[in-house]
Design a protein around this motif. Sequence first.
Motif, PDB file in Angstrom:
ATOM      1  N   LEU A 150     -41.582  -0.426  30.162  1.00 47.35           N
ATOM      2  CA  LEU A 150     -40.334  -1.072  29.738  1.00 47.35           C
ATOM      3  C   LEU A 150     -40.117  -0.919  28.231  1.00 47.35           C
ATOM      4  N   CYS A 151     -41.181  -0.942  27.449  1.00 49.31           N
ATOM      5  CA  CYS A 151     -41.034  -0.735  25.996  1.00 49.31           C
ATOM      6  C   CYS A 151     -40.610   0.695  25.685  1.00 49.31           C
ATOM      7  N   SER A 152     -41.221   1.665  26.362  1.00 50.84           N
ATOM      8  CA  SER A 152     -40.945   3.061  26.029  1.00 50.84           C
ATOM      9  C   SER A 152     -39.569   3.519  26.494  1.00 50.84           C
ATOM     10  N   GLY A 153     -38.881   2.689  27.297  1.00 52.99           N
ATOM     11  CA  GLY A 153     -37.499   3.011  27.634  1.00 52.99           C
ATOM     12  C   GLY A 153     -36.581   2.897  26.433  1.00 52.99           C
ATOM     13  N   TRP A 154     -37.027   2.158  25.418  1.00 54.18           N
ATOM     14  CA  TRP A 154     -36.192   1.917  24.240  1.00 54.18           C
ATOM     15  C   TRP A 154     -36.873   2.350  22.942  1.00 54.18           C
ATOM     16  N   VAL A 155     -38.200   2.412  22.958  1.00 57.71           N
ATOM     17  CA  VAL A 155     -38.988   2.768  21.780  1.00 57.71           C
ATOM     18  C   VAL A 155     -39.717   4.074  22.082  1.00 57.71           C
ATOM     19  N   SER A 156     -39.990   4.852  21.065  1.00 58.34           N
ATOM     20  CA  SER A 156     -40.722   6.112  21.214  1.00 58.34           C
ATOM     21  C   SER A 156     -41.974   5.921  22.063  1.00 58.34           C
ATOM     22  N   ASN A 157     -42.220   6.855  22.993  1.00 57.76           N
ATOM     23  CA  ASN A 157     -43.413   6.728  23.837  1.00 57.76           C
ATOM     24  C   ASN A 157     -44.692   6.828  23.012  1.00 57.76           C
ATOM     25  N   THR A 158     -44.650   7.580  21.918  1.00 56.58           N
ATOM     26  CA  THR A 158     -45.811   7.662  21.040  1.00 56.58           C
ATOM     27  C   THR A 158     -46.096   6.312  20.390  1.00 56.58           C
ATOM     28  N   ALA A 159     -45.040   5.678  19.868  1.00 56.80           N
ATOM     29  CA  ALA A 159     -45.202   4.371  19.233  1.00 56.80           C
ATOM     30  C   ALA A 159     -45.659   3.326  20.248  1.00 56.80           C
ATOM     31  N   THR A 160     -45.124   3.402  21.456  1.00 55.10           N
ATOM     32  CA  THR A 160     -45.524   2.447  22.493  1.00 55.10           C
ATOM     33  C   THR A 160     -46.997   2.612  22.844  1.00 55.10           C
ATOM     34  N   ALA A 161     -47.436   3.872  22.975  1.00 57.72           N
ATOM     35  CA  ALA A 161     -48.847   4.123  23.279  1.00 57.72           C
ATOM     36  C   ALA A 161     -49.749   3.624  22.153  1.00 57.72           C
ATOM     37  N   ALA A 162     -49.332   3.840  20.915  1.00 59.55           N
ATOM     38  CA  ALA A 162     -50.118   3.362  19.778  1.00 59.55           C
ATOM     39  C   ALA A 162     -50.184   1.838  19.754  1.00 59.55           C
TER      40      ALA A 162
END
Length: 514
Positions: A150-162
């Motif tokens: 749900l976060c990576s739908g709006w935020v970069s997947n890299t940033a979400t993973a970090a």
Amino acid sequence: MNKINQEALAVKRAEQVFDRRRRTIGLFGAPILALLVFFTPIDGLTLEAHKLLSIMVLVALWWITEPVPIPVTSLIGPTLAVITSVVPVSMAFAAFANPMIFLFMGGFILAKAMMTHGIDKRFAYWLLSRSWVGSNPRRIFLATGLAAALCSGWVSNTATAAMMFPICLGLLASIKEMFAVNGRQIDLHDYKYATGLMLMTAYACSIGGVLTPIGTPPNLIMLGFLDQMTDIQVSFFEWMTWGLIAMVAYFVIAYVVLVRMFPADVEKIDGAETFIQNKLKELGSWTRAQKNTVFCFAVAVVLWILPGILSIVYGSGTPILKMYNRLFPEAAAAMIGALLLFLLPVDFKKREFTLSWKDAKDGIEWGTLILFGGGLAMGGMMYKTGLSKWVGDAIIAMMGGSPSPIAMVAIFSVMALLLSELTSHTAATNMIGPLAITAAVSAGISPIPVSVAIALSASLGFMLPVSTPPNAIVYASGYIPITKMIRTGVYIDVIGIACVTIPLCIYFVSWVTG
């Protein structure tokens, strides 16, 4: 050094050797091949299209082999097109001011504000602290994946993973402490549940990106190509209806596969609830900056989805909807939400606002924007010079002259997936997108299912650490043997491609009959 670390080190060395050879071959081989294409007579091509074909060969091979940074290659293509008189300079660089660029830019700024003020962490810990999650390892597994998706739908997947990575490490530390209290010592590097939790985090970050147009670059790239090459506009709301279905399907597949392959051997993780609750308390109460950020984000989301609601209520041809789309197109909606961040004060006496330009510019992925613009530029020039039609006709001829919609969707989906496993999924989409759209048009098939299939398939990069940044981040933990990542990635990729192909072919049938 344990076996897992030795394996990871060996894989890293092999990757370095492969990358060096790949870049060297591409640096010298691509220009030579491009010149051979230029000097080879080709019937049916104008001089401009022939020159552009040779430039496309160079650009495509450099996107794959990366002898220079991918964004640099994206600028080389339009520049060479101007120098060789393929198109005038105004046409070559016009795509870098495409409204889609500003839609993405607004999304990046909003995402940066959410990360700067901890909205993403607050949401993740809130979800993990729900009573239905508790200390159950399977539910923790599920909640961790949901938070990442749900976060990576709006935020970069890299940033979400970090962001999710240290949360997972904390949960695994709780597991280790629980076993130690009970007199059992475990090595998390050899613990199946640790491998599964890390893989779930990485995969969910990529899966969540399909939810919205701004979730991952391939989505906007294909929407841009559709708009530029076929004058078909797909709204933010319409994409989300497809993206939500795809995200749920991908997530269920990943969850089922990973839970079966990496089950927990305990019924309860003592200390997990305490860990999450403590982290949530550390965030404290909501700050003014956080409230402002949520407001700005909500403004953008409402402006994005309102056209879909108006279309349902009043119909797609209503004057109200036309006026709204003219005044608040999606790019403008993104910029309104982003610009409000610089206007809403946190401390007006000190002239401190919700987001500073210093933070904002660090959050904008300039390389992605350049790559996006370069891809649109090359696709537009292919269309203008007639090269795309020539390539599309050639593809259709190779497929027997009248390929079925299922074959079109399946073939281009697999191509997007395979290229995305080996190179940037953004570059892969830029290469395949224009070809697929023109091939679909040449075959008399709606380009929408093929375009959506490419965007969704490009997000299925689950086999290798180099496939996506989230994969690389969790692989660095040392908890994931490369063989396990490849094996689980193959399962999810194959099932995911089937989930992409079948529904889109059903959509095509309804498009033809309706």
